[in-house]
Design a protein around this motif. Structure first.
Motif, mmCIF file in Angstrom:
data_model
loop_
_atom_site.group_PDB
_atom_site.id
_atom_site.type_symbol
_atom_site.label_atom_id
_atom_site.label_comp_id
_atom_site.label_asym_id
_atom_site.label_seq_id
_atom_site.Cartn_x
_atom_site.Cartn_y
_atom_site.Cartn_z
ATOM 1 N N GLU A 38 13.031 -7.560 6.126
ATOM 2 C CA GLU A 38 14.409 -7.979 6.364
ATOM 3 C C GLU A 38 14.616 -9.169 6.277
ATOM 4 N N ALA A 39 13.512 -9.941 6.565
ATOM 5 C CA ALA A 39 13.745 -11.661 6.551
ATOM 6 C C ALA A 39 13.655 -11.905 4.974
ATOM 7 N N GLY A 40 13.308 -11.096 4.166
ATOM 8 C CA GLY A 40 13.387 -11.689 2.594
ATOM 9 C C GLY A 40 11.883 -11.509 2.039
ATOM 10 N N SER A 41 10.845 -11.257 2.479
ATOM 11 C CA SER A 41 9.513 -11.358 1.661
ATOM 12 C C SER A 41 8.901 -10.153 1.629
ATOM 13 N N VAL A 42 8.088 -9.971 0.758
ATOM 14 C CA VAL A 42 7.259 -9.013 0.726
ATOM 15 C C VAL A 42 6.200 -8.766 2.103
ATOM 16 N N PRO A 43 6.121 -7.451 2.650
ATOM 17 C CA PRO A 43 5.152 -7.335 3.578
ATOM 18 C C PRO A 43 3.694 -7.787 3.382
ATOM 19 N N ASP A 44 3.217 -8.286 4.344
ATOM 20 C CA ASP A 44 1.713 -8.611 4.239
ATOM 21 C C ASP A 44 1.142 -8.333 5.438
ATOM 22 N N PRO A 45 0.164 -7.438 5.687
ATOM 23 C CA PRO A 45 -0.240 -6.624 4.413
ATOM 24 C C PRO A 45 0.966 -5.379 4.161
ATOM 25 N N LEU A 46 0.817 -5.131 2.990
ATOM 26 C CA LEU A 46 1.895 -4.156 2.531
ATOM 27 C C LEU A 46 1.388 -2.674 3.106
ATOM 28 N N PRO A 47 2.430 -2.148 3.745
ATOM 29 C CA PRO A 47 1.761 -0.780 4.251
ATOM 30 C C PRO A 47 2.057 0.140 3.096
ATOM 31 N N ALA A 48 1.002 1.021 2.963
ATOM 32 C CA ALA A 48 1.140 1.776 1.881
ATOM 33 C C ALA A 48 0.413 3.176 2.042
ATOM 34 N N GLU A 49 0.736 4.302 1.361
ATOM 35 C CA GLU A 49 -0.146 5.481 1.150
ATOM 36 C C GLU A 49 -0.276 6.101 -0.136
ATOM 37 N N ILE A 50 -1.356 6.649 -0.137
ATOM 38 C CA ILE A 50 -2.192 7.097 -1.675
ATOM 39 C C ILE A 50 -2.279 8.503 -1.390
ATOM 40 N N TYR A 51 -1.975 9.131 -2.781
ATOM 41 C CA TYR A 51 -2.612 10.574 -2.953
ATOM 42 C C TYR A 51 -3.334 10.803 -4.152
ATOM 43 N N CYS A 52 -4.201 11.417 -4.368
ATOM 44 C CA CYS A 52 -4.868 11.641 -5.500
ATOM 45 C C CYS A 52 -4.596 13.048 -6.039
ATOM 46 N N HIS A 53 -3.770 13.373 -6.972
ATOM 47 C CA HIS A 53 -3.666 14.575 -7.719
ATOM 48 C C HIS A 53 -4.791 15.123 -8.285
#
Length: 513
Positions: free
Chosen positions: A342-357
């Motif tokens: 919201e303040a204009g920066s990429v989150p650090d660390p980036l919250p993410a989720e993964i899946y392996c098809h």
């Protein structure tokens, strides 16, 4: 006289509507600007010279009703994943594995991260949402319930789920920051909102993520997402619908005149009814109207690995990546990521989720790749709003996101991920980063918003008139001669066909088909 229907866009919802309406006897012309139909529900090679067909944009199925699959004869087989999720505790060698096939192992995993007391609350939270799912999901292919009808269906959890920010219920259910985060991610996928936002965008997002199929399970389409759109295309064409690709619609009028360009020629069609599978903001532009800015909030990353990475925790990679792998998604981290973005920066660390098809469905890989143990990874980065493209530049943001993705992955792995990336036919690493602007450019989703705009409750608001077929079915565009049939329709988000089905039902009523 046969009724004429024009459909703008060729995504899976538009194909669903085309199939139903052609079967009902209408003359259906569907216009898709790309050289193929399917929209985001597509399987395609992502890396040149590599024998792998990835579900490049949409990747799991939960919200598609069996009714639509059966009605249209879609040869869709869904594979259930044994593992629900795995979430490493940031900075430690511990993690939470939710194993749907072994309740005792799941309890032991809660205890291993110091959250034994949360096991019951976690289970209770999803038992409550499953009860809501069983009541609400069957209504998605019916006319909209009223708010009062929906309140009776939801029952005792109405206030907690539909009137108060979902963070309150999460915090009342479980105590551990990590466990709270696992639940909270269901409220944030593709949505830029804080978990305590009084506007409740996150509550609506969570509801759609937990009601699918009446269970909330997210399943793997065997053969890839293209099986969905491919089956719908066959159903539409077999019923007699005319599908025109490479046809870019340039304007539409409220009384049904559609203008498009195809092979450098301009074409016109005056239809009895127009259905729009494109986003409402796109429809406004075609009508010459203005609309509010739409914003998506995610990064989409596709990877191909020569093998799965080793973990810092004593968990087999096949289990950890067998469900949804959460990275840096404690509730505290999610809230901090939102504030940073919201303040204009990429989150650090980036919250993410993964899946392996490919763990669940190896058929998307060529025979040699399967024999060598290669695997796909799809990563969804949260809280990356489209406004960051404006402040950073698209190429610059893409490069920053690539670094952020590698860093967030490496923070929970026992080895760096980058050396495990396969190389394509050009010798480049098999890692594809899509910003919101890339998604907009590829799929005409304004702002990269995967829902085509803000999600609405799957019922009518208290003051909504339900006096026309379009309003009763949740597909009203504001123009009597145009219906919404895409993700922007009420109850239209996700790969479901619901928007297309409901627009078709409204059209059948309107035209007396």
């Amino acid at each position: 006289m046969q009724k004429t229907i024009a459909i703008i866009g060729g995504g899976h919802n538009a194909l669903t509507a085309a199939a139903y309406l052609a079967r009902a006897g209408a003359s259906v012309t569907l216009l898709e600007r790309l050289d193929h139909v399917g929209g985001a529900a597509l399987s395609a090679p992502a890396f040149p010279g590599v024998d792998a067909r990835l579900s490049r944009y949409a990747y799991l199925v939960s919200l598609m009703p069996q009714q639509v699959i059966a009605d249209l004869g879609i040869p869709l087989r869904l594979a259930r994943r044994r593992y629900s999720s795995y979430t490493p505790v940031p900075g430690t060698d511990r993690g939470l594995l939710i194993d749907n096939g072994d309740a005792d192992a799941t309890l032991a995993s809660f205890a291993s991260i110091g959250a034994a007391g949360d096991a019951a609350g976690f289970a209770s939270f999803y038992q409550r949402t499953t009860a809501v799912a069983q009541a609400v999901f069957p209504t998605l292919t019916d006319p909209l319930p009223t708010r009062e009808q929906a309140k009776k269906l939801v029952g005792a959890d109405w206030a907690a789920l539909c009137e108060r920010p979902i963070q309150e219920l999460i915090e009342a259910s479980v105590a551990a920051d990590l466990v709270r985060g696992v639940i909270a991610t269901d409220a944030l996928i593709g949505t830029f909102a804080a978990v305590d936002d009084p506007g409740l965008e996150q509550n609506r997002c969570l509801l759609y993520h937990v009601i699918g199929g009446g269970t909330g399970d997210w399943d793997v389409p065997v053969g890839g997402m293209g099986v969905v759109s491919g089956g719908l295309r066959v159903a539409a064409e077999s019923a007699g619908a005319k599908l025109i690709t490479g046809a870019e619609v340039t304007s539409v009028t409220p009384d049904g005149e559609v203008v498009w360009r195809h092979a450098d020629e301009e074409h016109r069609l005056t239809a009895d009814l127009v259905l729009c599978g494109a986003a409402p903001a796109v429809l406004s532009r075609l009508l010459g109207e203005t609309s509010e800015r739409v914003e998506g909030a995610q990064a989409k990353v596709n990877m191909l690995l020569t093998r799965l990475p080793r973990l810092r925790q004593q968990v087999a990679p096949e289990a950890a990546f067998g469900g949804t792998f959460h990275i840096n998604e404690t509730l505290t981290q999610l809230n901090a990521a939102f504030a940073r973005a919201e303040a204009g920066s990429v989150p650090d660390p980036l919250p993410a989720e993964i899946y392996c098809h490919s763990l669940t469905d190896p058929s998307i890989l060529g025979r040699q790749l399967r024999a060598e143990g290669w695997q796909t990874l799809t990563l969804f980065g949260l809280h990356v709003p489209d406004r960051l493209v404006d402040s950073h530049g698209n190429d610059e943001l893409r490069a920053e996101l690539r670094s952020a993705v590698l860093a967030t992955l490496d923070s929970v792995l026992a080895e760096p991920i980058e050396p495990l990336l396969a190389t394509d036919g050009n010798g480049e690493p098999c890692l594809e980063v899509k910003t919101t602007r890339d998604i907009e450019d590829a799929l005409a989703m304004p702002g990269g918003n995967i829902f085509h705009g803000g999600l609405g409750w799957p019922w009518a608001d208290a003051d909504d008139p339900l006096d026309t077929p379009a309003r009763r079915w949740g597909v009203d565009s504001g123009h009597a001669g145009i219906l919404l049939c895409g993700a922007g329709a009420r109850r239209g988000g996700g790969v479901s066909g619901v928007g297309g089905h409901n627009a078709a039902m409204a059209a059948i009523e309107l035209l007396g088909l």
